[in-house]
Design an enzyme around this catalytic site. Structure first.
Site, PDB file in Angstrom:
ATOM      1  N   HIS A 296      10.059   8.792  -9.539  1.00  0.00           N
ATOM      2  CA  HIS A 296       9.735   9.360  -8.224  1.00  0.00           C
ATOM      3  C   HIS A 296       8.683   8.548  -7.663  1.00  0.00           C
ATOM      4  O   HIS A 296       8.811   8.333  -6.635  1.00  0.00           O
ATOM      5  CB  HIS A 296       9.348  10.893  -8.807  1.00  0.00           C
ATOM      6  CG  HIS A 296       8.698  11.712  -7.482  1.00  0.00           C
ATOM      7  ND1 HIS A 296       9.543  12.620  -6.924  1.00  0.00           N
ATOM      8  CD2 HIS A 296       7.563  11.628  -6.728  1.00  0.00           C
ATOM      9  CE1 HIS A 296       8.790  13.171  -5.647  1.00  0.00           C
ATOM     10  NE2 HIS A 296       7.505  12.290  -5.722  1.00  0.00           N
ATOM     11  N   GLU A 297       7.475   8.366  -8.624  1.00  0.00           N
ATOM     12  CA  GLU A 297       6.580   7.771  -8.023  1.00  0.00           C
ATOM     13  C   GLU A 297       6.821   5.971  -7.612  1.00  0.00           C
ATOM     14  O   GLU A 297       6.501   5.213  -6.617  1.00  0.00           O
ATOM     15  CB  GLU A 297       5.387   7.528  -8.955  1.00  0.00           C
ATOM     16  CG  GLU A 297       4.696   9.029  -9.151  1.00  0.00           C
ATOM     17  CD  GLU A 297       4.410   9.766  -8.182  1.00  0.00           C
ATOM     18  OE1 GLU A 297       4.130   9.272  -7.129  1.00  0.00           O
ATOM     19  OE2 GLU A 297       4.398  10.883  -7.949  1.00  0.00           O
TER      20      GLU A 297
ATOM     21  N   HIS B 161       8.360   5.891  -4.109  1.00  0.00           N
ATOM     22  CA  HIS B 161       7.249   5.782  -3.160  1.00  0.00           C
ATOM     23  C   HIS B 161       6.343   4.289  -2.955  1.00  0.00           C
ATOM     24  O   HIS B 161       6.373   3.695  -2.205  1.00  0.00           O
ATOM     25  CB  HIS B 161       6.000   6.706  -3.653  1.00  0.00           C
ATOM     26  CG  HIS B 161       6.299   8.189  -3.360  1.00  0.00           C
ATOM     27  ND1 HIS B 161       6.345   8.628  -2.161  1.00  0.00           N
ATOM     28  CD2 HIS B 161       5.957   9.220  -4.192  1.00  0.00           C
ATOM     29  CE1 HIS B 161       6.586   9.806  -2.221  1.00  0.00           C
ATOM     30  NE2 HIS B 161       6.046  10.379  -3.547  1.00  0.00           N
TER      31      HIS B 161
ATOM     32  N   HIS C 299       8.984   2.039  -1.487  1.00  0.00           N
ATOM     33  CA  HIS C 299       9.035   2.259  -0.191  1.00  0.00           C
ATOM     34  C   HIS C 299       7.848   1.546   0.695  1.00  0.00           C
ATOM     35  O   HIS C 299       7.951   0.915   1.669  1.00  0.00           O
ATOM     36  CB  HIS C 299       8.773   3.944   0.170  1.00  0.00           C
ATOM     37  CG  HIS C 299       9.135   4.144   1.561  1.00  0.00           C
ATOM     38  ND1 HIS C 299       9.068   5.657   1.970  1.00  0.00           N
ATOM     39  CD2 HIS C 299       9.460   3.685   2.879  1.00  0.00           C
ATOM     40  CE1 HIS C 299       9.271   5.725   3.248  1.00  0.00           C
ATOM     41  NE2 HIS C 299       9.427   4.615   3.825  1.00  0.00           N
TER      42      HIS C 299
END
Length: 601
Positions: free
Chosen positions: A390-391, A394, A397
């Protein structure tokens, strides 16, 4: 104790993030802070002059960008030390100084937007064509023009920005209470062995196979928050009042409008989410019933909602997690995987393991000029793997946006950010469901999926409903009290759990206290649910190998805020202006429940 939490100094250097890549020493950090402090007054020389000529405006924007770049690095470095040791007063003071610096720079730039609006959209458009240094600001100026009705005079803008740092006091106090000052009674397993509770270990304890350990950990964690209910309620009430104040100062009709409209998100996106969530609550009720049956319980309590459904959990050491995530993200191409692997294995993007004093949760941060950095508290299981994936969503991105976009478009906002993070989880999960085919492995992977949906598609929409109601109460002139907010929170969760879960109303009602940052960012949490919806819609195209799906997604990562959020997502292949992606994602959730029903009999 059977399980204790190490001190910060006991964590191996290789398992900590590399603050020296931001500033080599504390002295270098001090020098950078001093540079900005000494130069911030240079901005005042442009006050009242931005309309003189395109070159003057370009000079101002160049200076503002330079100062903001340095200020961003100052903030990242300070946060890297404070987040992992919240009880350290030296790191806390450093973080405070960084926050004050940001507030000062922001206030010094407050005259900029009002003066740009005086210049006017048509004239600015002409200047964009005339001055090469302004060419990339076209969309930035267009966004500003759309916010014109809510940008105040230079004096009011300066005041609003000056109060930003002291307004953060309520959130900061709540964070200190929960991360540094709470005292948790030890949990105990069925044999009476004690386990230390900390922010970095609570998730491992409430997902443990030992029911007594889950119960005592969950109750102790809630009770510690409840012991400070009035202080935390006072903090949150202050935060909500500040949201209402800013909304009115900027002439918005409500706090909700003040949160969504400046980010170009229609209010219908929020209301569609809440309506769709409420309509699909029976899917959650079905899941709770399945859990109760699978666990062989006569009563399912909240501390049972994350109990493992298999006696053979999948152990995933951190190095294995890195490999599986890299394998799972392979459909995005070798360049994506190579950049991610460098960050994980060479550049020390991640602060991996729990330690005493480390703040709760996990996050990714960074600014142009730094690596993306991840703070988490990794446990050797599929939940730790999922959090890391998940992290990394980020972080990648940010990696692509900062490598592609000019400075004004590198801050893309949470509405887009949560798509990237949940996309990674969806791809990695699909890969592992194909790779790990044993019954216990499949159960463990689907449990991880359900735990992620529980947070993003159950907890967060419930908190969003709570947030809407407490803001509306303050907007009507009503008071917020600890007992009132506990009661409201319990009522909302009662709907979500239905008749399948035994509700300890006061402890469940304390859930809002356990989110010491989320509820202080005006209408922040709903975006977790919209994010997971957009993510699953886009991930499905990549998983199925649809032509161009991976390329469109990489384009989304590179876009930053160079277009409006809904337009960026439409270009990638999903329309978040409708309820359809939310409905589709509830269908994915229902499919996991069906698969789990088949696996557990």
């Amino acid at each position: 104790m059977a399980q204790s939490v190490p001190e910060r100094g006991e964590i191996a250097l290789k398992d900590t993030w590399d603050a020296s890549s931001v500033f080599a020493t504390d002295a270098d950090w001090e020098a950078a802070l001093g540079t900005v402090t000494a130069r911030v007054d240079e901005l005042a020389a442009f006050r009242g002059r931005l309309a003189e000529a395109p070159a003057v405006l370009a000079d101002y924007l160049a200076l503002a960008e330079e100062l903001m770049r340095i200020t961003g690095k100052v903030g990242v470095y300070a946060r890297m030390f404070y987040a992992v040791n919240t009880a350290d007063q030296v790191t806390q003071a450093r973080a405070d100084r960084a926050a004050m610096l940001f507030s000062r720079v922001s206030a010094a730039m407050a005259f900029g937007e009002p003066e740009l609006l005086v210049i006017g959209e048509q004239r600015l458009s002409q200047w964009v064509g005339a001055e090469p240094r302004l060419a990339h600001y076209a969309h930035h100026f267009e966004r500003l023009a759309r916010r014109a009705d809510h940008v105040r005079s230079a004096e009011v803008e300066e005041l609003l920005r000056q109060v930003g740092e002291p307004f953060n006091a309520a959130a900061a106090t709540h964070g200190v209470l929960t991360n540094a000052d709470l005292s948790f009674a030890p949990a105990q397993d069925g044999q009476g062995e004690p386990y230390e509770i900390a922010q970095g270990t609570i998730n491992a304890l409430i997902t443990h196979a030992d029911r007594e350990l889950r119960r005592t950990a969950w109750e102790s964690y809630a009770d510690a928050h409840l012991a400070l209910r009035h202080a935390q309620a006072s903090c949150l009430a202050a935060g909500v009042k500040q949201d209402v104040f800013v909304a009115r100062a900027r002439r918005y009709g409500s706090s909700l409008e003040a949160a969504l409209t400046p980010n170009f998100i229609p209010l219908e996106v929020f209301h569609n989410l809440i309506a769709t969530f409420k309509a699909n609550l029976p899917t959650w009720h079905r899941y709770w019933a399945l859990r109760k049956k699978a666990l062989g319980l006569s009563e399912l309590h909240v501390y049972d909602t994350k109990a493992p459904l298999t006696v053979a959990p999948v152990r995933v050491p951190y190095p294995q997690s890195v490999e599986w995530i890299c394998d799972g993200m392979a459909p995005l191409g070798a360049e994506y995987v190579a950049a991610m692997r460098r960050g994980l294995t060479e550049q020390r993007w991640v602060d991996v393991y729990p330690n005493r004093g480390k703040r709760a949760g996990a996050f990714s941060m960074g600014v142009p000029g730094t690596h993306p950095f991840i703070m988490m508290s990794y446990n050797d299981d599929v939940f730790g793997l999922s959090t890391l994936a998940h992290e990394l969503g980020h972080s990648m991105h940010s990696y692509y946006t900062r490598a592609t976009q000019p400075f004004p478009y590198t801050n893309y906002g949470l509405f887009l950010a949560e798509v990237a993070s949940n996309f990674n989880q969806a791809l990695v999960r699909d890969h592992l469901l194909t790779r790990l085919t044993g019954r216990d492995e499949q159960i463990a992977l689907i449990e991880e999926a359900m735990a992620n949906f529980h947070r993003y598609f159950f907890i967060m929409p419930t908190l969003a409903r709570f947030e809407l109601q407490i803001h509306e109460r303050v907007e009507r002139g009503e008071a917020l009290t600890a007992d009132g907010m506990i009661s409201l929170m319990a009522e909302l969760f009662a709907e979500g759990y239905g008749s399948e879960v035994v509700l300890d109303r006061e402890r469940v009602g304390s859930t809002w206290m356990q989110f010491s940052t989320h509820l202080y960012a005006n209408f922040y949490v709903y975006q977790y649910a919209t994010g997971i919806s957009g993510a699953h819609a886009l991930a499905q195209g990549v998983i199925e190998g649809r032509p161009g799906a991976a390329e469109r997604y990489l384009g989304f990562l590179k876009a930053g805020s160079s277009a409006y959020p809904l337009d960026t997502l439409r270009a990638a292949g999903v329309d978040m202006a409708t309820a359809e992606p939310v409905e589709q994602t509830f269908a994915v959730l229902a499919s996991y429940v069906e698969r789990l029903e088949a696996l557990v009999g």
